[in-house]
Scaffold this motif. Structure first.
Motif, PDB file in Angstrom:
ATOM      1  N   TYR A   1     -33.428 -21.232 -15.398  1.00 36.48           N
ATOM      2  CA  TYR A   1     -32.567 -20.098 -15.077  1.00 36.48           C
ATOM      3  C   TYR A   1     -31.777 -20.436 -13.812  1.00 36.48           C
ATOM      4  O   TYR A   1     -32.359 -20.821 -12.795  1.00 36.48           O
ATOM      5  N   MET A   2     -30.466 -20.355 -13.908  1.00 39.14           N
ATOM      6  CA  MET A   2     -29.593 -20.681 -12.789  1.00 39.14           C
ATOM      7  C   MET A   2     -28.860 -19.429 -12.333  1.00 39.14           C
ATOM      8  O   MET A   2     -28.267 -18.721 -13.161  1.00 39.14           O
ATOM      9  N   THR A   3     -28.900 -19.168 -11.046  1.00 38.67           N
ATOM     10  CA  THR A   3     -28.204 -18.003 -10.515  1.00 38.67           C
ATOM     11  C   THR A   3     -27.670 -18.334  -9.131  1.00 38.67           C
ATOM     12  O   THR A   3     -28.205 -19.199  -8.428  1.00 38.67           O
ATOM     13  N   GLU A   4     -26.616 -17.670  -8.729  1.00 39.00           N
ATOM     14  CA  GLU A   4     -25.998 -17.973  -7.441  1.00 39.00           C
ATOM     15  C   GLU A   4     -26.334 -16.922  -6.393  1.00 39.00           C
ATOM     16  O   GLU A   4     -26.536 -15.753  -6.702  1.00 39.00           O
ATOM     17  N   ASP A   5     -26.410 -17.373  -5.169  1.00 38.32           N
ATOM     18  CA  ASP A   5     -26.566 -16.509  -4.004  1.00 38.32           C
ATOM     19  C   ASP A   5     -25.297 -16.683  -3.181  1.00 38.32           C
ATOM     20  O   ASP A   5     -25.174 -17.620  -2.392  1.00 38.32           O
ATOM     21  N   ARG A   6     -24.335 -15.784  -3.389  1.00 41.12           N
ATOM     22  CA  ARG A   6     -23.038 -15.966  -2.744  1.00 41.12           C
ATOM     23  C   ARG A   6     -23.115 -15.820  -1.230  1.00 41.12           C
ATOM     24  O   ARG A   6     -22.354 -16.447  -0.512  1.00 41.12           O
TER      25      ARG A   6
END
Length: 354
Positions: free
Chosen positions: A241-246
């Protein structure tokens, strides 16, 4: 005469070092060359090939209700993403893209007409069926067959029908026996006979078994956030699972543990570090995660105007491809990216899908 004295193994090693287009042309040199390239063992050794679905970002056109055409591009040996000509598909100007999976495209025309399109073989197929939300399931590394999964409902969806290109028929499931789950219609992943979708409830993913239609809910390690990119993918047979922390300018890569009881943070990719190493990218543009390599620790990121391959373990940029220069490609947005066997791009050896 010297070439004729090469053994099959030596010939294969030489051809494997050629670009895909050169491999395709090599089939015309001699019968033993064609036999070598057509060999299943040889084709399994060919590298995976980058493809993307994208569209030109046209804010003015969106304001005036202008339809923006999605485009399909394939990586070349020269570090460019070259457009495939989609003029063979007669509904190209009217149909809307629904999904893309490992080189196949799913279009819809209204609520009752679906089209599965293969840009490589330039063939397409019409599937008539009412649907609210449909996804493609196709993995050319394991089978030439594809599936289209239809979901029905208002907010809550349930797998209702599955079309198989092998049986040429729709299988209908008893919707009451299935788990109803709301889906984020943006990103899907197909692996080992199941479709994986991000849930719309912000903290879940859903696995739908193609054969039986059963759905299983998986808790995510980080909740989905509005306007943040999140994707599911498989590497080494494990769900990631890939997600961004802007806020922190990070892209987090989580892996589902073998017992499927928990998640482990595997990598935290520093976006600014990737931009600096990629070179030639536009400063300040949003960086997006677009794909995970299924066979090695590598991620593919959209850093306008490039798609770059980033080695997660060594923290190095190991490849880059830029969209071919055209007037309407000034501000493209990559929707999806995938890697498919190079054999799909070889004349005479592409999988027969239709």
């Amino acid at each position: 005469m010297a070439i004729n004295r090469l053994t099959d193994d030596m010939l294969a090693e030489i051809i494997l070092k050629l670009p895909v287009k050169s491999v395709a042309r090599s089939q015309c040199v001699a019968r033993n060359w064609r036999a070598t390239i057509s060999d299943e063992h040889f084709r399994r050794r060919l590298p995976l090939h980058m493809s993307v679905m994208y569209f030109p970002d046209d804010p003015v056109g969106h304001i005036w209700g202008k339809k923006v055409k999605e485009r399909f591009a394939c990586a070349s040996a020269g570090g460019m993403l070259e457009d495939f000509d989609m003029s063979f598909f007669p509904f190209r100007d009217r149909a809307d893209i629904q999904d893309a999976c490992n080189g196949l495209l799913l279009f819809s025309l209204g609520a009752a007409q679906l089209f599965v399109v293969d840009p490589v073989t330039r063939r397409w197929e019409a599937l008539s069926n009412d649907t609210l939300f449909s996804v493609l399931a196709y993995d050319p590394s394991t089978s030439p067959q594809y599936y289209v999964v239809n979901f029905f409902g208002c907010r809550a969806y349930a797998a209702r029908e599955v079309f198989s290109s092998e049986t040429r028929a729709w299988a209908t499931y008893d919707v009451n026996s299935l788990y109803d789950a709301a889906f984020n219609c943006g990103q899907t992943n197909f692996h080992d006979g199941s479709v994986y979708l991000l849930g719309a409830d912000s903290d879940t993913a859903v696995r739908v078994d193609i054969a039986g239609g059963e759905a299983t809910v998986l808790d995510l390690p980080e909740p989905l956030r509005m306007h943040h990119e999140s994707r599911l993918g498989h590497y080494g047979g494990r769900l990631h699972y890939m997600t961004e922390d802007r806020g922190q300018r990070l892209i987090n890569v989580w892996v589902h543990e073998e017992d499927q009881s928990s998640w482990r943070l595997k990598y935290a990719v520093e976006v600014d570090d990737v931009v600096a190493k990629a070179g030639g990218c536009r400063e300040g543009d949003k960086v997006s995660f677009v794909a995970l390599h299924p066979e090695k620790d590598a991620a593919y990121l959209w850093l306008p105007p490039k798609v770059v391959e980033y080695d997660l373990a060594r923290k190095e940029v190991t490849g880059a491809w830029e969209l071919a220069s055209k007037a309407d490609h000034k501000n493209p947005v990559v929707l999806n990216a995938w890697l498919v066997p190079s054999s799909r791009y070889l004349s005479g050896t592409s999988f027969s899908l239709f």
